[in-house]
Every structure is written in structure tokens, then in C-alpha cells.
Motif scaffolding. Structure first.
Motif, mmCIF file in Angstrom:
data_model
loop_
_atom_site.group_PDB
_atom_site.id
_atom_site.type_symbol
_atom_site.label_atom_id
_atom_site.label_comp_id
_atom_site.label_asym_id
_atom_site.label_seq_id
_atom_site.Cartn_x
_atom_site.Cartn_y
_atom_site.Cartn_z
ATOM 1 N N GLY A 18 0.827 -1.203 0.000
ATOM 2 C CA GLY A 18 0.000 0.000 0.000
ATOM 3 C C GLY A 18 0.859 1.250 0.000
ATOM 4 N N GLN A 19 0.207 2.387 -0.143
ATOM 5 C CA GLN A 19 0.862 3.690 -0.033
ATOM 6 C C GLN A 19 0.232 4.403 1.144
ATOM 7 N N PHE A 20 1.029 4.662 2.177
ATOM 8 C CA PHE A 20 0.519 5.184 3.445
ATOM 9 C C PHE A 20 0.723 6.691 3.520
ATOM 10 N N SER A 21 -0.308 7.407 3.942
ATOM 11 C CA SER A 21 -0.230 8.854 4.167
ATOM 12 C C SER A 21 -0.320 9.114 5.667
ATOM 13 N N ALA A 22 0.753 9.604 6.240
ATOM 14 C CA ALA A 22 0.809 9.871 7.679
ATOM 15 C C ALA A 22 0.615 11.357 7.927
ATOM 16 N N LEU A 155 1.765 -1.842 -6.850
ATOM 17 C CA LEU A 155 0.512 -1.437 -6.209
ATOM 18 C C LEU A 155 -0.668 -1.635 -7.152
ATOM 19 N N ASP A 156 -0.462 -1.314 -8.418
ATOM 20 C CA ASP A 156 -1.542 -1.474 -9.388
ATOM 21 C C ASP A 156 -1.871 -2.943 -9.603
ATOM 22 N N VAL A 157 -0.838 -3.759 -9.844
ATOM 23 C CA VAL A 157 -1.055 -5.188 -10.094
ATOM 24 C C VAL A 157 -1.710 -5.853 -8.883
#
Length: 323
Positions: A18-22, A155-157
Motif C-alpha cells: 500500500g501507499q501510506f499517508s501519515a 501497487l496497481d497489479v
């Protein structure tokens, strides 16, 4: 500092990503890994973490690896909004944790964590094999584009409908190859005391906003243009001009996947003189138009402290064992 050696005769087994936004005030909770490995790639801001007694700051371009059976925890709350990409995988076979620089105690284990030995040894043949990837505990990406493109593709796959998990496994392995190669290139650059092709490539890369000519590049390094062309052909298999265009193309791919810029704006920011030429060149090299390339990789899993992924590595590992 330590490195992880992974035998990749077979692809790794992907678990989660995932891509996490903190946001301000976020701190990583205590998390203990099992047989899985986690890689964290910094995108912006700064997060502060500890693995055992080691403490790290992960900023844009930094890569941190948490080895199997280790615990990770945040040491300080974030003071600026921060983003990072994370992914978990397990090795489908043996791995080694070795001291950086091939010195010190080597710990060899297999998936599941059964210790094989803890005896001090020198470099093993498997370390030198082409199928062995070396992933450092912590390093900085001097050139981020290829790694970030591979990460976005993972992430896309991983969050697109595929009939088999094979696609996720191979894409995760490709990202690890890019990380291992980036680390290797960094070590090679540090150890070189002479004008190498890597130095020339880097000089070209940081000046890609200029309309460079082969003669100008050769003159800067005191080389004959024909000699420089032969070196590029022999060592890279491409001409100097083709390499220049590949640098611009990599940057254009990164902009397409990470911004909402129009194709014309991407062409301009990637330093192509003509948008129509850029679109023709892009399709020639990728067999996709810039718009098709952008829309091919759109399923990115985003999460933050409000919308946490709820990663259950135990369940993921259990599912893997049943397959």
C-alpha cells in the motif's frame, strides 16, 4: 548494518502492499514480523522508526528493510505530513542475513524461520550467484525513477483483478531486483576513483534539461566522441543519444504515474522539445501511448491512520501455506 540475501531462482511470494499517508502526530505502532519481510520506500516528509536497537529516519528516496522475525516501532511522531510505500513478501526458499560488506556473522534460515546455522563464514558461492539479490537494511536511492515506477506497478497489479497471484509475485520480485540493482550501483559508484561510465551517465542525467550533444558530453570529460560512442555501445548496448532519450523517458513515466499533468505538460517537464515527437517516441518504446500507459496503472491502494489496511500477516501466511 546488515543486508538480506534472497535466493530468487523462484519469485518471492507477495503478501500485502500500500501507499501510506501519515498526518501530523502519527507514529508507527509496534509490529512484529513472522516469516515475512517488509520494505518501506519513503516518498515525502519524514518518519522515524526503530528496528531493535537501530534507529532510522525515512525520508524521500530512503529505503528501509525489516527482516523476518524482527519488530518495528515508531520512535517519534511525525512533524510534517509524510508518505511512503510499503510491501510485505516471503522468500520461497532460503535467505541469509549478513553483515554489510560480507563481514561478520551470517545467519541462514528458510521460510518458516528454522535456523540452519549461526557460524561466522566468508562469502558463500550463493552470494555471488546471479539469482541472489542483496537488499540492504537501509540505503538512499540516488536515482529513484525506476524503483518508484516498479513500486507503483506493484501497487496497481496487487489491487487489480488478476486470475492468479503469479502476477503479484513476479512484480514484487521485479521491484526487489530494481532495489538490489540500485544498491549495487551505489556501491559501485562509491568504489570507483576514475571517470567511469556511471559518472558520465549521472552527468547526463542531471543535465537532461539541456539540449545535449554527444560532442559536448565527450568534450566535458576530455574524450573523443567516437570513443565515447563505442563505450556506450559496448557497455550499455545503446548509443549516447538513445541513453539520453531513455533518461527523459523514465522521468516521463514517473510523471505520468505520480501527477495529473497533461501529456503535453509531461512532455515539457521531461524536456522533450516537441510533444508530437514525445508521443511518437513513447509509443515506439513502450507500445503504449502516454495516456494508455497512465491508465494501465491506476489501482493503487492508499491508506492512512484513519483508513488502516488492517494487515493480517498471520492470515496471509496461512493462505500462502495452503496454496
Amino acid at each position: 548494518m546488515a543486508d538480506l540475501l534472497i535466493d530468487c531462482q523462484r519469485p518471492v511470494r507477495y503478501l500485502q502492499s500500500g501507499q501510506f499517508s501519515a498526518e501530523l502526530g502519527w507514529r508507527h505502532h509496534l509490529f512484529t514480523h513472522q516469516a515475512d519481510t517488509e520494505v518501506i520506500i519513503g516518498l515525502s516528509g519524514r518518519i522515524q522508526l526503530a528496528i531493535g536497537s537501530e534507529q532510522f529516519k525515512v525520508e524521500a528516496g530512503d529505503v528501509l528493510t525489516v527482516f523476518p522475525f524482527e519488530s518495528i516501532v515508531g520512535t517519534l511522531a511525525t512533524v510534517t505530513p509524510s508518505q511512503f510505500i510499503w510491501f510485505h513478501f516471503i522468500q520461497d526458499g532460503s535467505y541469509q542475513v549478513v553483515a554489510s560488506g560480507n563481514t561478520g556473522t551470517q545467519k541462514s534460515q528458510t521460510v518458516g524461520g528454522q535456523a540452519a546455522n549461526n557460524q561466522p563464514t566468508g562469502p558463500t558461492p550463493s552470494e555471488l550467484a546471479a539469482t541472489t539479490l542483496r537488499i540492504p537494511r537501509y540505503f538512499h536511492l540516488a536515482q529513484q525513477e525506476k524503483v518508484l515506477i516498479a513500486a507503483k506497478q506493484l501497487l496497481d497489479v496487487a489491487h487489480s483483478p488478476y486470475f492468479a497471484q503469479m502476477a503479484e509475485n513476479y512484480q514484487a520480485t521485479m521491484l526487489l531486483i530494481e532495489l538490489a540493482n540500485a544498491s549495487w550501483q551505489e556501491r559501485q559508484g562509491i568504489s570507483s576513483n576514475q571517470t567511469s561510465l556511471n559518472e558520465i551517465k549521472e552527468w547526463i542525467r542531471v543535465r537532461m534539461d539541456q539540449d545535449l550533444r554527444v560532442a559536448a558530453v565527450a568534450a566535458h570529460f576530455g574524450l573523443n566522441p567516437d570513443y565515447l560512442t563505442r563505450r556506450f555501445k559496448q557497455e550499455l548496448g545503446v548509443s549516447v543519444k538513445a541513453y539520453m532519450n531513455s533518461v527523459k523517458l523514465d522521468w516521463a513515466k514517473y510523471l505520468l504515474l505520480t501527477t495529473r499533468l497533461s501529456v503535453a505538460e509531461v512532455s515539457q517537464q521531461a524536456y522533450f522539445q516537441d510533444a508530437k515527437y514525445f508521443m511518437r517516441f513513447f509509443k515506439q518504446q513502450t507500445r503504449l501511448t502516454p495516456s494508455q500507459y497512465r491508465h494501465a496503472y491506476t489501482h493503487t491502494f492508499l491508506n492512512n491512520q484513519q483508513v488502516d489496511p488492517g494487515v493480517d500477516i498471520s492470515a496471509a501466511l496461512a493462505r500462502q501455506d495452503l496454496e
